[in-house]
Scaffold this active site. Structure first.
Site, mmCIF file in Angstrom:
data_model
loop_
_atom_site.group_PDB
_atom_site.id
_atom_site.type_symbol
_atom_site.label_atom_id
_atom_site.label_comp_id
_atom_site.label_asym_id
_atom_site.label_seq_id
_atom_site.Cartn_x
_atom_site.Cartn_y
_atom_site.Cartn_z
ATOM 1 N N ASP A 7 0.811 -1.220 0.000
ATOM 2 C CA ASP A 7 0.000 0.000 0.000
ATOM 3 C C ASP A 7 0.847 1.274 0.000
ATOM 4 O O ASP A 7 0.360 2.340 -0.315
ATOM 5 C CB ASP A 7 -0.935 0.017 1.224
ATOM 6 C CG ASP A 7 -0.193 -0.201 2.536
ATOM 7 O OD1 ASP A 7 1.041 -0.346 2.511
ATOM 8 O OD2 ASP A 7 -0.838 -0.244 3.604
ATOM 9 N N HIS A 8 2.115 1.181 0.359
ATOM 10 C CA HIS A 8 2.948 2.381 0.480
ATOM 11 C C HIS A 8 3.637 2.718 -0.846
ATOM 12 O O HIS A 8 3.370 3.734 -1.458
ATOM 13 C CB HIS A 8 4.021 2.179 1.558
ATOM 14 C CG HIS A 8 3.527 2.364 2.961
ATOM 15 N ND1 HIS A 8 2.564 1.560 3.518
ATOM 16 C CD2 HIS A 8 3.870 3.252 3.928
ATOM 17 C CE1 HIS A 8 2.328 1.958 4.768
ATOM 18 N NE2 HIS A 8 3.114 2.977 5.037
ATOM 19 N N ASP A 66 4.178 -1.308 11.326
ATOM 20 C CA ASP A 66 3.715 0.022 10.960
ATOM 21 C C ASP A 66 3.129 0.636 12.226
ATOM 22 O O ASP A 66 2.390 -0.028 12.954
ATOM 23 C CB ASP A 66 2.650 -0.036 9.861
ATOM 24 C CG ASP A 66 2.396 1.349 9.310
ATOM 25 O OD1 ASP A 66 2.916 1.678 8.230
ATOM 26 O OD2 ASP A 66 1.671 2.123 9.986
ATOM 27 N N SER A 107 7.000 6.986 13.046
ATOM 28 C CA SER A 107 6.824 5.722 12.350
ATOM 29 C C SER A 107 7.635 4.593 12.975
ATOM 30 O O SER A 107 8.511 4.811 13.804
ATOM 31 C CB SER A 107 7.221 5.883 10.890
ATOM 32 O OG SER A 107 8.585 5.571 10.731
ATOM 33 N N ARG A 161 -0.302 12.824 10.278
ATOM 34 C CA ARG A 161 1.029 13.404 10.524
ATOM 35 C C ARG A 161 1.258 14.618 9.639
ATOM 36 O O ARG A 161 0.879 14.597 8.467
ATOM 37 C CB ARG A 161 2.118 12.366 10.228
ATOM 38 C CG ARG A 161 2.049 11.255 11.228
ATOM 39 C CD ARG A 161 3.092 10.195 11.053
ATOM 40 N NE ARG A 161 3.049 9.366 12.232
ATOM 41 C CZ ARG A 161 3.476 8.111 12.303
ATOM 42 N NH1 ARG A 161 4.003 7.533 11.242
ATOM 43 N NH2 ARG A 161 3.392 7.444 13.420
HETATM 44 C C1 MIC Z 1 4.211 6.362 8.268
HETATM 45 O O1 MIC Z 1 3.025 6.688 8.369
HETATM 46 O O2 MIC Z 1 5.144 7.090 8.610
HETATM 47 C C2 MIC Z 1 4.541 4.979 7.706
HETATM 48 C C3 MIC Z 1 5.120 5.199 6.387
HETATM 49 O O3 MIC Z 1 3.356 4.253 7.538
HETATM 50 C C4 MIC Z 1 5.481 4.281 8.676
HETATM 51 C C5 MIC Z 1 6.044 3.028 8.169
HETATM 52 C C6 MIC Z 1 7.180 3.192 7.206
HETATM 53 O O4 MIC Z 1 7.970 4.108 7.330
HETATM 54 O O5 MIC Z 1 7.265 2.344 6.329
HETATM 55 C C7 MIC Z 1 4.863 3.976 10.035
HETATM 56 O O6 MIC Z 1 3.987 4.692 10.460
HETATM 57 O O7 MIC Z 1 5.311 3.048 10.731
HETATM 58 FE FE1 SF4 Z 2 0.020 4.817 5.116
HETATM 59 FE FE2 SF4 Z 2 1.362 5.477 7.340
HETATM 60 FE FE3 SF4 Z 2 -0.155 7.263 6.056
HETATM 61 FE FE4 SF4 Z 2 -1.318 5.297 7.347
HETATM 62 S S1 SF4 Z 2 -0.080 6.917 8.259
HETATM 63 S S2 SF4 Z 2 -1.855 6.016 5.292
HETATM 64 S S3 SF4 Z 2 0.108 3.611 7.006
HETATM 65 S S4 SF4 Z 2 1.700 6.279 5.267
#
Ligand code: MIC
Ligand code: SF4
Length: 641
Positions: free
Chosen positions: A64-65, A119, A533, A379
């Site tokens: 999904d990323h 995650d 993260s 975030r």
């Molecule tokens: C995020 O929201 O920062 C991520 C990308 O989902 C990370 C995981 C990652 O860096 O692959 C997370 O929240 O753990």
């Molecule tokens: Fe994807 Fe992390 Fe954003 Fe959730 S917070 S949508 S897991 S990148």
């Protein structure tokens, strides 16, 4: 003895230790999840354990990323993950099936179960009564190999919800209010357990919004009881067999108490820079907005998107705004496609993105320079969107859509009557994009493209610690600051030598070169270092650059565990004032550190020239052994010999 819900689940999974706050306990794990950006490394580490099939009840690998296929790297990773899952007994959720947390909630959640995921937003599962914890990929690998999961017993905070939300106020406003009250450090070492009559007014996806963004409080996890409303959700998902009631005993006690009266809440918004910079929307109404994004694992469920569809019906979005919508899962996308909700959004002028993380991790949808973007995400640290000088605000889908229609930050209450959304009796249930593991693993070949590089070897800890301060950073440094994401860096997640060039690149572009020149060194930081993260690359890449220790005022939970897992010393200043006495370039030394660690010393004296700085090493005796062995992988291999 009466127990709260967290204690009930922990005690039914307890393998080792005493359930006394701050003491290390080991628990059994029912389910694991990974996503592609952390999964490639987690599976390479699992492979290094040399175990033929995962030993967990349910393990799911999501993609999904890293969805942008602007080169071979991400597509190669997807193929590696699919073939790996098939061989080793893991379900594989194909790219396009949705964001891991949303799909896991819909198709795999189980009240009363434990889940760890590589995650940080894994606590989304708490919306369905699971104890769901975000961890590093190596922890997932070890658990898939049959090991328990070790964690400090958290304090349990009872959050009583009373009343019910006013129209146009939603679950996101509840968690934004929690962040306003408690800040991004307020949840470290704690579980937030929600109870009270207000809980009965929230559906499972709304509860999941709250538990999801509990990650921003720094919490170990957050959880809601599993009740009649949860049962209704499992019925809609045609998974009643997975449902059970589970809640706190009526006279359960908590370590701390918070009360939130839902009826008093107003639409809230986090100002740029940090998810805890929260004010009322009414305080900043009128600010010009150029981008709105509705989606992410926090806010992209059926009900939320249908509220958006109803709000835009018969209207066009403001010509100065670019509206992006990312439905959280294919189930949500297909359901709103079939009932006409999607058509309303398209007709209003929305850009419909794939069911994936997209702009949330800066993989596309970056805003224009110097503009305001409002997102229903979790975030908003500087630079995460991919645009260095933007201003990203976080708000509910309701507040987002009000801004998209008016072009300015607007209290959504001004949009008129709040739409009443009837939940469909049944969602579109189609698991054809979740691929079952092979029954014949010997015949499955794991396919690796050139982007998949072997994991670096870690040597056992040296007898003495000596190194230069390579960088000194302040408070609340996120793992995004240590190891950025975005389209340039993310495709390198399975290539540690290449990704290590980007450590701290947005904070100090000279960091990687300096680290190499000095054959490694030490990082100095403030409070809550490594928040955010779960990406273990924020430990693994510095390790590749030979970083030996990180000395800070305090750590965020997952990052500290990741440092230990990769054999980097996580030290905390005994006297927070010592932070002020150190500068980049200072040479730090601790003779005989290995001996000190094996003898169980908690105070580690670090010499900075003539000055001795006392640091503490607050880790369990098991973690000491991990550090001495040169990381969790070496330790696990040694143990199984
Ligand atoms: C995020 O929201 O920062 C991520 C990308 O989902 C990370 C995981 C990652 O860096 O692959 C997370 O929240 O753990
Ligand atoms: Fe994807 Fe992390 Fe954003 Fe959730 S917070 S949508 S897991 S990148």
């Amino acid at each position: 003895m009466s127990m709260n819900l967290t204690q009930k689940i922990l005690s039914s999974h307890l393998i080792e230790g005493e359930m006394v706050p701050t003491k290390e306990i080991a628990i059994s794990i029912d389910q694991t999840l990974t996503q592609d950006a952390t999964g490639t490394m987690a599976y390479l580490q699992f492979e290094a354990l040399d175990i033929p099939r995962v030993k967990t009840g349910v393990s799911v690998s999501y993609v999904d990323h890293n969805m942008l296929q602007a080169g071979f790297e991400n597509a190669d990773d997807h193929r590696f993950l699919q073939t790996f899952a098939s061989k080793y007994g893991i379900y594989f959720s194909r790219p396009g099936n949705g964001i891991c947390h949303q799909v896991n909630l819909e198709r795999f959640s189980k009240p009363g179960n434990t889940l760890i995921g590589s995650d940080s937003h894994t606590p989304t599962g708490g919306g369905a009564g699971m104890l769901a914890i975000g961890v590093g990929g190596l922890d997932v690998a070890v658990v898939m190999g049959g090991g328990p999961y070790y964690i400090k017993m958290p304090y349990v905070v009872g959050v009583e919800l009373t009343g019910s939300l006013k129209p146009w106020v939603s679950a996101k406003d509840v968690i934004l209010e929690m962040l306003r009250k408690l800040t991004v450090k307020g949840g470290v070492g704690k579980v937030f357990e929600y109870y009270g009559e207000g809980v009965n007014t929230l559906m499972v996806p709304e509860r999941a919004t709250i538990t999801n963004m509990g990650a921003e409080l720094g919490a170990t996890t957050s959880i809601f009881p599993s009740d009649e409303i949860t049962k209704q959700y499992f019925k809609q998902q045609k998974r009643l067999d997975d449902f059970k009631y589970i809640s706190a005993d009526p006279d359960a006690k908590y370590d701390e108490y918070i009360t939130i009266d839902l009826s008093e809440l107003e639409p809230m918004i986090a100002l740029p820079g940090s998810p805890d910079n929260v004010v009322k929307v009414s305080e900043i109404e009128g600010t010009k907005v150029e981008q709105v994004i509705i989606g992410s694992c926090t806010n992209s469920s059926y009900k939320e998107l249908m509220v958006v569809a109803a709000a835009v019906q018969g209207h066009k979005i403001d010509p100065g705004v670019s509206l992006h919508i990312t439905p959280g899962s294919r189930q949500v996308l297909e359901t709103i496609t079939r009932n006409g909700g999607l058509a309303e959004m398209v007709s209003a002028g929305a850009r419909i993105m794939e069911s994936a993380c997209d702009g949330c991790i800066g993989l596309g949808s970056s805003p224009a320079s110097g503009t305001v973007s409002i997102r229903s995400f979790n975030r908003n640290w500087k630079g995460r969107s991919g645009t260095a000088d933007d201003s990203v605000y976080l708000a509910s889908p309701e507040t987002c859509i009000a801004a998209a229609l008016t072009g300015i930050i607007t209290d959504p209450g001004k949009l008129g009557d709040y739409p009443v959304i009837d939940m469909p009796d049944n969602f579109v249930i189609d698991d054809s994009m979740i691929i079952q593991p092979s029954d014949d693993p010997d015949f499955v070949e794991v396919i690796r493209g050139p982007n998949i590089k072997p994991i670096p070897k870690i040597t056992a800890l040296s007898p003495d610690l000596k190194g230069k301060v390579l960088i000194k950073v302040g408070d609340d440094i996120s793992t995004d600051a240590i190891m950025p994401a975005g389209p340039k860096v993310l495709p390198l997640r399975s290539n540690i030598p290449a990704i290590s060039e980007f450590v701290f690149v947005n904070v100090d572009p000279g960091f990687a070169a300096r680290a190499k020149e000095n054959h490694g060194g030490i990082i100095i930081g403030g409070d809550n270092y490594g928040q955010g993260s779960s990406r273990e690359h924020a430990a693994l890449a510095p390790l590749y650059l030979e970083v030996k220790a990180v000395i800070v005022r305090s750590f965020a939970r997952i990052h500290k565990a990741n440092l230990v897992n990769f054999g980097i010393l996580p030290l905390e200043f005994n006297d927070p004032e010592s932070f002020g006495s150190l500068q980049q370039g200072d040479v730090l030394e601790c003779k005989g550190i290995k001996e000190l660690i094996s003898s169980g010393a908690v105070i580690i004296p670090v010499q900075a020239g003539p000055v001795t700085i006392e640091c503490s090493l607050d880790i369990s005796s098991r973690q000491r052994e991990i550090i001495l062995a040169g990381g969790l992988l070496n330790y696990t291999r040694l143990k199984s010999c």
